[in-house]
Design a protein around this motif. Structure first.
Motif, PDB file in Angstrom:
ATOM      1  N   HIS A   1      -1.124  12.132  -8.320  1.00 25.02           N
ATOM      2  CA  HIS A   1      -1.256  11.001  -9.249  1.00 25.02           C
ATOM      3  C   HIS A   1       0.051  10.659  -9.960  1.00 25.02           C
ATOM      4  CE1 HIS A   1      -2.619  14.348 -12.236  1.00 25.02           C
ATOM      5  NE2 HIS A   1      -1.314  14.225 -12.238  1.00 25.02           N
ATOM      6  N   GLU A   2       1.177  11.189  -9.471  1.00 25.39           N
ATOM      7  CA  GLU A   2       2.435  10.969 -10.187  1.00 25.39           C
ATOM      8  C   GLU A   2       2.743   9.478 -10.338  1.00 25.39           C
ATOM      9  OE1 GLU A   2       6.021  12.492  -8.438  1.00 25.39           O
ATOM     10  OE2 GLU A   2       7.218  11.876 -10.174  1.00 25.39           O
ATOM     11  N   LEU A   3       2.665   8.749  -9.234  1.00 23.88           N
ATOM     12  CA  LEU A   3       3.024   7.325  -9.296  1.00 23.88           C
ATOM     13  C   LEU A   3       2.079   6.581 -10.242  1.00 23.88           C
ATOM     14  CD1 LEU A   3       5.273   5.734  -7.945  1.00 23.88           C
ATOM     15  CD2 LEU A   3       3.657   5.078  -6.150  1.00 23.88           C
ATOM     16  N   ALA A   4       0.803   6.929 -10.182  1.00 20.28           N
ATOM     17  CA  ALA A   4      -0.170   6.285 -11.076  1.00 20.28           C
ATOM     18  C   ALA A   4       0.213   6.525 -12.531  1.00 20.28           C
ATOM     19  CB  ALA A   4      -1.570   6.833 -10.786  1.00 20.28           C
ATOM     20  N   ARG A   5       0.488   7.778 -12.864  1.00 18.77           N
ATOM     21  CA  ARG A   5       0.810   8.077 -14.261  1.00 18.77           C
ATOM     22  C   ARG A   5       2.095   7.417 -14.691  1.00 18.77           C
ATOM     23  NH1 ARG A   5      -0.114  14.204 -16.136  1.00 18.77           N
ATOM     24  NH2 ARG A   5       0.760  13.325 -18.047  1.00 18.77           N
TER      25      ARG A   5
ATOM     26  N   VAL B   1      -0.932  -4.168  -5.535  1.00 21.57           N
ATOM     27  CA  VAL B   1      -0.401  -2.860  -5.151  1.00 21.57           C
ATOM     28  C   VAL B   1      -1.584  -1.905  -5.042  1.00 21.57           C
ATOM     29  CG1 VAL B   1       1.021  -0.894  -5.905  1.00 21.57           C
ATOM     30  CG2 VAL B   1       1.840  -3.239  -6.257  1.00 21.57           C
ATOM     31  N   VAL B   2      -1.601  -1.117  -3.971  1.00 20.67           N
ATOM     32  CA  VAL B   2      -2.704  -0.174  -3.770  1.00 20.67           C
ATOM     33  C   VAL B   2      -2.142   1.241  -3.679  1.00 20.67           C
ATOM     34  CG1 VAL B   2      -4.701   0.444  -2.382  1.00 20.67           C
ATOM     35  CG2 VAL B   2      -3.940  -1.947  -2.474  1.00 20.67           C
ATOM     36  N   LEU B   3      -2.614   2.109  -4.552  1.00 22.58           N
ATOM     37  CA  LEU B   3      -2.188   3.505  -4.514  1.00 22.58           C
ATOM     38  C   LEU B   3      -3.144   4.278  -3.608  1.00 22.58           C
ATOM     39  CD1 LEU B   3      -1.513   3.983  -8.337  1.00 22.58           C
ATOM     40  CD2 LEU B   3       0.115   3.340  -6.532  1.00 22.58           C
TER      41      LEU B   3
ATOM     42  N   VAL C   1       0.862  -1.182   0.000  1.00 26.29           N
ATOM     43  CA  VAL C   1       0.000   0.000   0.000  1.00 26.29           C
ATOM     44  C   VAL C   1       0.899   1.232   0.000  1.00 26.29           C
ATOM     45  CG1 VAL C   1      -1.831   1.254   1.219  1.00 26.29           C
ATOM     46  CG2 VAL C   1      -1.753  -1.255   1.317  1.00 26.29           C
ATOM     47  N   VAL C   2       0.681   2.140  -0.934  1.00 28.03           N
ATOM     48  CA  VAL C   2       1.489   3.356  -0.979  1.00 28.03           C
ATOM     49  C   VAL C   2       0.693   4.498  -0.376  1.00 28.03           C
ATOM     50  CG1 VAL C   2       2.828   4.912  -2.410  1.00 28.03           C
ATOM     51  CG2 VAL C   2       2.557   2.520  -3.094  1.00 28.03           C
ATOM     52  N   GLY C   3       1.098   4.932   0.815  1.00 28.70           N
ATOM     53  CA  GLY C   3       0.431   6.053   1.470  1.00 28.70           C
ATOM     54  C   GLY C   3      -0.282   5.631   2.733  1.00 28.70           C
ATOM     55  N   ALA C   4       0.164   6.160   3.878  1.00 30.04           N
ATOM     56  CA  ALA C   4      -0.445   5.804   5.161  1.00 30.04           C
ATOM     57  C   ALA C   4      -1.335   6.931   5.650  1.00 30.04           C
ATOM     58  CB  ALA C   4       0.640   5.468   6.196  1.00 30.04           C
TER      59      ALA C   4
END
Lengths: 404, 481
Positions: A244-248, A113-115, A11-14
């Protein structure tokens, strides 16, 4: 530490969404659930929101930091690994992230993987506000951290730009730091007044002035009146955009309305194995809504871990002006309404609505139409019951939501 | 006196270095004083630092490179489009060679992307052969005309209507901030005294000139005027009225790093009857830049952007690279170029006064800086400055700000030696605590958060401080306590 590892769920982001999901997954026995948080402390934006309202109707007094601590504790006690000071910097493969931290770079692969990367307020530059580039120009996020996390001075006289609820929090934070709030300025025709602060509606910020330090903000009312508000600080609030950087960079398709990853009701993105939750999907919903979405994503993530196929995406969900976005953005598994799990669609308008009639149409065919009594400000989402979605033709064109 | 005289005794590389930011100037008499610590003044100070002389570099602002130099379009030019036979043509050509080599040795990021001067109408296409000839006359032989199909293949995101382009493969993008800082750092380490917040207000010429500054008198035998926008005013203090500087404002829009994939080359406008047009260029930091406007002003401090300027840039940008306009804007800024109305640099020696004016340096001055410096030192020598005892300078190695080169956050060995390089503070730009710490303790430390940004990229990204602003400020303020 092994520099190349595999976990079950990464998971990316706590923040509220990522932590709620991790807690739910760990409790459900999803295996190794690892949450990466790039900040030194987990909890997300609530860490620096020193106001109440985070406990919902049950605990209305709960402040952001207290809420954040509870969320972190719940995830850790459930057995999730919450790693702070670790940044996902890019992709090494479809489900592999490159990370860095004080322990050095790593490559971590998740079976899913979860953004959950959250959202930020758009700064002055992105809003193309002209003028000089003095010190004293902030967003609410920077203001709150400066005051609440670092005890920094933020000036004497401040102007707050925006009419979303976050503008009120900016006013409160400024006052707590000893600054006088000269005015709240909004382009909208109405906004929520804060006692003791003039509210300038239908007013745009035309220019920032001052060298070294901000000296004033030139404003213009839509009726042509203009003037300069003398101030040494201006806070640009709201106008959220998903981080949304990682998503893109991972090739995840974005929705043009939300500017976050395009997902179906099960939080599945366009990349098999990659989910996205919370305010990374749309800016922004309250922490409790983000957390609820995070928790709701646990079931589809578990299904993925147990080998469920990644379905072809169904028709796109789109909106017509003045509507801005709808979430989810795709309708998959239409025959299976557990896909939506009864959770509402979120619909956001760019203008205030009163008793709006919302319609849904596909290929020119009206699927659904309903009046929603009450007023809906642009800072809040309209919640649409999903029952009508069974009428959608899975092989048809985009489903367009509009106002009837 | 409440001011703080900061005389830093820094680093293991050399003896004590002198950088002052406040209080009375030391009473020392200098052999040469350079007024203006922009890219040109800093290059001159660095060149002079080879000599066993007492050199001062003074600037009115709190940092080096804090005027015109910081808002440059950041291109390392070949000089293909200079006026053939001009001093600028020669110095840009020499400067390109010198700075290319210096950048490689010093860690200044340079990306050799090449430029395309894209023709959008018949007039512009008709101008391409003339530009190709001019390039040859400027000693640059690699330029050639590329047909429309080739241009579209090499830049698929270009808007419709491309008729062809002049291909100039030798053009590069460079970091203007690191360049100036490298010069100043090397100069200071070699003994040059850098005095900041030091505005020259009046000059009493003599065998030893006395400069009245905002920080008291400064005595010097030789004087170099590299004051940029203010070069005409310094000139007048010494009785010269050769030129007048008209500030020409150039507004620029910097787009998000996520736009970087839209463009591969520096896209230059074809100069024409309707003015120079705007460029679209990648930056070494991984952004895409659109600009500049060209507006003649009266106010030498008006570095503000305007609604009209931004609208004009967006309109022109939409024609060149339509998809660019859908991307988020990271920064908007404006620089003032020192236009003199002349087509060439105004570098003049006044040997009787032991004085050299370096005026009219336009955006090519970044490229030409080292050649300008060598030229100015020759002029000083002609005027009697002793050249004996010149030595080589200690090489300098600057922290890398370029996206195309290794950055600390992904350097496993570096992080293993010092975990501070693994602690990212500015997330958008991936700037670590280690880099911020190093910049704050460097030979020429930043005088402001903007100065820290120019040294590290911290707070320079898409969030503009939403996530990291307070944390970076805390580190900056802690270091200055």
């Amino acid at each position: 530490m092994n520099r190349d590892r595999t976990v079950d769920v990464l998971v990316v982001g706590a923040g509220p969404a990522g932590l709620a999901l991790a807690a739910r997954l760990a409790t459900a026995g999803a295996g190794h659930v690892e949450v990466l948080e790039r900040e030194e402390d987990a909890g997300g934006v609530p860490r620096h929101c020193h106001h109440g309202g985070f406990g919902g109707p049950v605990r209305p007094w709960l402040t952001g930091p207290a809420y954040a601590r509870r969320a972190v504790r719940a995830a850790v006690e459930a057995g999730a690994a919450v790693r702070t000071g670790v940044t996902a910097t890019g992709w090494a493969g479809a489900l592999s992230l490159e990370t860095t931290g004080p322990a050095g770079p790593e490559r971590i692969t998740g079976r899913a993987v979860v953004l959950a990367t959250g959202a930020r307020e758009r700064p002055r530059s992105a809003r193309l506000v002209p003028g000089s580039r003095p010190a004293g120009v902030l967003t609410t996020g920077e203001l709150q951290q400066a005051v609440h996390l670092y005890g920094q001075d933020v000036g004497r006289r401040a102007v707050v730009v925006g009419a979303e609820p976050v503008a009120r929090h900016a006013v409160r934070t400024l006052r707590r730091a000893g600054a006088e709030v000269v005015a709240v300025v909004t382009e909208r025709s109405r906004g929520t007044a804060v006692p003791g602060v003039p509210l300038l509606t239908a007013t745009t910020v035309g220019e920032l002035r001052g060298r070294g330090r901000l000296s004033g903000v030139a404003v213009r009312h839509e009726d042509g009146r203009s003037g300069v508000l003398a101030c040494d600080t201006v806070v640009f609030t709201g106008d959220w955009i998903p981080d949304h950087e990682l998503a893109r960079r991972g090739g995840v398709t974005l929705d043009p309305g939300t500017r976050g990853p395009s997902v179906d009701a099960s939080f599945r993105t366009s990349v098999p194995g990659v989910f996205a939750v919370g305010n990374a999907l749309h800016g922004v919903e309250p922490a409790a809504t983000a957390a609820a979405a995070g928790a709701a994503a646990a079931a589809p993530v578990l299904a993925r871990l147990s080998g469920a196929p990644w379905p072809e995406p169904g028709p796109r969900l789109t909106v017509r002006a003045p509507l801005l976005w709808v979430a989810p953005n795709r309708l998959t598994n239409l025959t299976d309404l557990t896909d939506l799990a009864g959770r509402p669609l979120l619909l956001r308008s760019g203008e205030p609505l009163t008793n709006p009639v919302v319609t849904a149409a596909q290929d020119g065919r009206l699927l659904w139409r309903r009046r929603h009594p009450g007023r809906v400000p642009p800072s809040r989402s309209l919640r649409l019951a999903p029952g009508w979605t069974y009428r959608v033709d899975r092989a048809g064109g985009p489903v367009v939501l509009g106002l009837g | 006196m409440s001011a703080t005289a900061v005389t830093a005794a820094v680093t293991a590389t050399a003896a004590a270095t002198t950088v002052t930011t406040g209080g009375a100037l030391p009473g020392e008499e200098y052999d040469v004083t350079v007024v203006g610590a922009g890219v040109v003044g800093s290059a001159i100070a660095r060149e002079l630092a080879r000599l066993p002389l007492r050199i001062a570099l003074v600037d009115a602002s709190d940092d080096v490179g804090n005027g015109t130099s910081k808002a440059n379009t950041a291109i390392l030019h070949t000089g293909f489009d200079a006026v053939p036979g001009s001093l600028e043509s020669r110095l840009v050509r020499e400067g390109h060679r010198l700075l290319s080599s210096y950048a490689a040795d010093s860690g200044i990021p340079v990306e050799p992307l090449g430029a395309l001067l894209v023709a959008w109408d018949e007039e512009q296409r008709a101008a391409l052969p003339g530009l190709a000839d001019k390039a040859v006359r400027n000693g640059y032989r690699a330029a050639r005309i590329a047909p429309a199909e080739e241009v579209r293949a090499r830049e698929p995101e270009l808007g419709p209507g491309v008729l062809g382009a002049l291909d100039v493969p030798g053009e590069s993008v460079i970091c203007p901030w690191t360049t100036t800082l490298a010069y100043a750092t090397q100069a200071v380490r070699a003994g040059v005294a850098l005095h900041l917040n030091c505005r020259v207000q009046h000059i009493t010429p003599g065998d030893v000139h006395t400069l009245a500054t905002s920080r008291g008198p400064l005595r010097t035998r030789y004087l170099v005027n590299a004051a940029g926008l203010y070069a005409d005013e310094i000139d007048r203090l010494l009785g010269h009225a050769d030129f007048t500087v008209t500030p020409r404002r150039g507004q620029l829009i910097v787009f998000d790093e996520l736009a970087r994939g839209l463009v591969r080359h520096i896209l230059l406008p074809v100069p024409g009857a309707l003015g120079k047009g705007v460029l679209v260029s990648p930056t070494v930091y991984g952004n895409v830049m659109l600009g500049p406007t060209a507006e003649d002003l009266d106010d030498k401090t008006d570095t503000g952007s305007t609604a009209e300027g931004l609208a004009l840039l967006r309109e022109k940008g939409r024609r060149i690279l339509p998809a660019l306009l859908d991307e988020e804007v990271t920064a908007v800024y404006a620089g003032l170029r020192a236009a003199t109305g002349d087509e060439d640099y105004a570098i003049r020696a006044h040997p009787a006064q032991r004085y050299v004016t370096v005026g009219g340096i336009r955006s090519t001055g970044l490229t030409a800086s080292m050649a300008i410096a060598a030229h100015v030192v020759e002029l000083l020598a002609d005027g009697g400055l002793p050249m004996a005892g010149a030595r080589d300078l200690e090489p300098v190695r600057m922290p890398n700000l370029g996206e195309a080169f290794p950055r600390p956050y992904r350097d496993a060995e570096l992080i293993a030696r010092d975990p501070e390089y693994g602690r990212i503070v500015c997330h958008c730009e991936r700037v670590t605590r280690g880099e911020i710490r190093d910049a704050l303790a460097a030979t020429v430390p930043p005088g402001s958060l903007d100065g820290l940004r120019r040294r590290t990229r911290a707070r320079g990204g898409r969030c503009q401080g939403f996530h990291c602003g307070a944390a970076v400020r805390a580190l900056f303020e802690e270091a200055r306590r």
